[in-house]
Design a protein around this motif. Sequence first.
Motif, PDB file in Angstrom:
ATOM      1  N   PRO A  14       0.421  -1.200   0.260  1.00 53.89           N
ATOM      2  CA  PRO A  14      -0.090   0.296  -0.187  1.00 53.89           C
ATOM      3  C   PRO A  14       0.803   1.221  -0.055  1.00 53.89           C
ATOM      4  O   PRO A  14       0.365   2.519  -0.204  1.00 53.89           O
ATOM      5  N   GLY A  15       2.382   1.585   0.304  1.00 46.57           N
ATOM      6  CA  GLY A  15       2.848   2.256   0.465  1.00 46.57           C
ATOM      7  C   GLY A  15       3.072   3.387  -1.015  1.00 46.57           C
ATOM      8  O   GLY A  15       3.885   2.303  -1.984  1.00 46.57           O
ATOM      9  N   GLY A  16       3.274   4.751  -0.771  1.00 48.46           N
ATOM     10  CA  GLY A  16       4.149   4.973  -1.948  1.00 48.46           C
ATOM     11  C   GLY A  16       2.975   5.585  -3.290  1.00 48.46           C
ATOM     12  O   GLY A  16       3.102   6.357  -3.858  1.00 48.46           O
ATOM     13  N   ARG A  17       1.531   4.720  -2.892  1.00 54.48           N
ATOM     14  CA  ARG A  17       1.032   5.713  -3.888  1.00 54.48           C
ATOM     15  C   ARG A  17       0.245   6.941  -3.671  1.00 54.48           C
ATOM     16  O   ARG A  17       0.108   7.188  -5.147  1.00 54.48           O
ATOM     17  N   GLY A  18       0.036   7.431  -2.440  1.00 56.13           N
ATOM     18  CA  GLY A  18      -0.168   9.455  -2.289  1.00 56.13           C
ATOM     19  C   GLY A  18       0.814  10.053  -3.257  1.00 56.13           C
ATOM     20  O   GLY A  18       0.414  11.233  -4.004  1.00 56.13           O
ATOM     21  N   LEU A  19       1.388   9.401  -2.922  1.00 59.41           N
ATOM     22  CA  LEU A  19       2.842  10.247  -3.397  1.00 59.41           C
ATOM     23  C   LEU A  19       3.086   9.896  -4.862  1.00 59.41           C
ATOM     24  O   LEU A  19       3.126  10.938  -5.659  1.00 59.41           O
ATOM     25  N   THR A  20       2.955   8.930  -5.692  1.00 64.68           N
ATOM     26  CA  THR A  20       2.627   9.091  -7.318  1.00 64.68           C
ATOM     27  C   THR A  20       1.168   9.818  -7.657  1.00 64.68           C
ATOM     28  O   THR A  20       1.642  10.599  -8.691  1.00 64.68           O
ATOM     29  N   LEU A  21       0.908   9.553  -6.822  1.00 59.64           N
ATOM     30  CA  LEU A  21      -0.454  10.018  -7.561  1.00 59.64           C
ATOM     31  C   LEU A  21      -0.637  12.070  -7.086  1.00 59.64           C
ATOM     32  O   LEU A  21      -0.433  12.779  -8.503  1.00 59.64           O
ATOM     33  N   VAL A  22       0.392  12.159  -6.375  1.00 59.44           N
ATOM     34  CA  VAL A  22       0.308  13.549  -6.259  1.00 59.44           C
ATOM     35  C   VAL A  22       1.378  14.593  -7.061  1.00 59.44           C
ATOM     36  O   VAL A  22       0.953  15.237  -8.306  1.00 59.44           O
ATOM     37  N   ARG A  23       2.534  12.991  -8.011  1.00 58.14           N
ATOM     38  CA  ARG A  23       3.497  13.826  -8.481  1.00 58.14           C
ATOM     39  C   ARG A  23       2.854  14.238 -10.456  1.00 58.14           C
ATOM     40  O   ARG A  23       3.218  14.753 -10.632  1.00 58.14           O
ATOM     41  N   ALA A  24       1.890  13.071 -10.075  1.00 56.79           N
ATOM     42  CA  ALA A  24       1.239  12.620 -11.565  1.00 56.79           C
ATOM     43  C   ALA A  24       0.240  13.655 -11.617  1.00 56.79           C
ATOM     44  O   ALA A  24      -0.417  14.489 -12.689  1.00 56.79           O
ATOM     45  N   TYR A  25      -0.360  15.085 -10.400  1.00 63.85           N
ATOM     46  CA  TYR A  25      -1.111  15.510 -10.909  1.00 63.85           C
ATOM     47  C   TYR A  25      -0.726  17.125 -10.400  1.00 63.85           C
ATOM     48  O   TYR A  25      -1.474  18.165 -11.710  1.00 63.85           O
ATOM     49  N   MET A  26      -0.187  17.106 -10.647  1.00 66.30           N
ATOM     50  CA  MET A  26       1.116  18.770 -10.400  1.00 66.30           C
ATOM     51  C   MET A  26       2.444  18.957 -11.330  1.00 66.30           C
ATOM     52  O   MET A  26       3.270  17.573 -11.610  1.00 66.30           O
ATOM     53  N   THR A  27       2.560  20.141 -11.205  1.00 65.30           N
ATOM     54  CA  THR A  27       3.093  20.096 -12.383  1.00 65.30           C
ATOM     55  C   THR A  27       4.166  20.580 -11.706  1.00 65.30           C
ATOM     56  O   THR A  27       5.467  19.773 -12.253  1.00 65.30           O
ATOM     57  N   LYS A  28       4.581  20.377 -10.287  1.00 67.84           N
ATOM     58  CA  LYS A  28       6.313  20.370  -9.400  1.00 67.84           C
ATOM     59  C   LYS A  28       5.749  20.064  -8.461  1.00 67.84           C
ATOM     60  O   LYS A  28       5.026  21.011  -7.452  1.00 67.84           O
ATOM     61  N   VAL A  29       6.218  19.273  -7.418  1.00 65.64           N
ATOM     62  CA  VAL A  29       6.374  18.659  -6.496  1.00 65.64           C
ATOM     63  C   VAL A  29       7.871  19.038  -5.742  1.00 65.64           C
ATOM     64  O   VAL A  29       9.242  18.205  -6.184  1.00 65.64           O
ATOM     65  N   GLU A  30       8.096  19.485  -4.448  1.00 66.31           N
ATOM     66  CA  GLU A  30       9.039  19.518  -3.874  1.00 66.31           C
ATOM     67  C   GLU A  30       9.761  19.778  -2.692  1.00 66.31           C
ATOM     68  O   GLU A  30       8.258  20.341  -1.653  1.00 66.31           O
ATOM     69  N   TYR A  31       9.745  19.093  -1.495  1.00 67.21           N
ATOM     70  CA  TYR A  31      10.770  18.809   0.084  1.00 67.21           C
ATOM     71  C   TYR A  31      11.349  19.631   0.027  1.00 67.21           C
ATOM     72  O   TYR A  31      12.545  19.282  -0.431  1.00 67.21           O
ATOM     73  N   ASN A  32      11.485  20.061   1.475  1.00 65.99           N
ATOM     74  CA  ASN A  32      12.508  20.956   1.901  1.00 65.99           C
ATOM     75  C   ASN A  32      13.690  19.471   2.841  1.00 65.99           C
ATOM     76  O   ASN A  32      13.091  18.827   2.086  1.00 65.99           O
ATOM     77  N   LYS A  33      14.803  20.127   3.056  1.00 66.34           N
ATOM     78  CA  LYS A  33      15.946  19.069   2.955  1.00 66.34           C
ATOM     79  C   LYS A  33      15.011  18.073   4.449  1.00 66.34           C
ATOM     80  O   LYS A  33      15.749  17.101   4.023  1.00 66.34           O
ATOM     81  N   LYS A  34      14.880  18.329   5.073  1.00 61.29           N
ATOM     82  CA  LYS A  34      14.079  17.707   6.283  1.00 61.29           C
ATOM     83  C   LYS A  34      12.643  16.432   5.999  1.00 61.29           C
ATOM     84  O   LYS A  34      13.414  15.091   6.905  1.00 61.29           O
ATOM     85  N   GLY A  35      12.253  17.013   4.822  1.00 67.77           N
ATOM     86  CA  GLY A  35      11.252  16.148   5.000  1.00 67.77           C
ATOM     87  C   GLY A  35       9.719  15.949   5.329  1.00 67.77           C
ATOM     88  O   GLY A  35       8.977  15.609   4.800  1.00 67.77           O
ATOM     89  N   ASN A  36       9.873  16.960   5.701  1.00 67.92           N
ATOM     90  CA  ASN A  36       8.574  17.727   6.753  1.00 67.92           C
ATOM     91  C   ASN A  36       7.693  18.809   5.860  1.00 67.92           C
ATOM     92  O   ASN A  36       6.760  19.205   6.562  1.00 67.92           O
TER      93      ASN A  36
END
Length: 133
Positions: free
Chosen positions: A102-124
Amino acid sequence: TRTVERSLPSSLDSYQELIRQILDELTELGWQQHDLHGIHLALEEAISNAIRHGNKEDPAKKVHIECRMSSALFWVQISDEGSGFSPADVPDCRAAENLESPGGRGLTLVRAYMTKVEYNKKGNCVSLEKRPG
């Protein structure tokens, strides 16, 4: 440009009204339904991840949301008070060995629908950007 800023409690029932407000404002700005659908899914996933995984649903912690919208750009930054994570460490849910995990599906969805996705260094903290069309 319209701006919305909120600090929400770490509760899974705390953010639906905010998402409705953002989608209503984007509709007023002329965004089309297919883009609104993707933004809705991405917001649901990113905010619920911040609550569940970041803050561990700790009522003492908040999720902070800053959003800027115009007819040409949707931008949101969602941060939690958790210890963060490394997006690179999340297994690709599309890989054959992970199809039933089940893991990782949400992140894949977000990347598919957004033009750009960026995380800060800490990841929060995640910044999402969408351009229409």
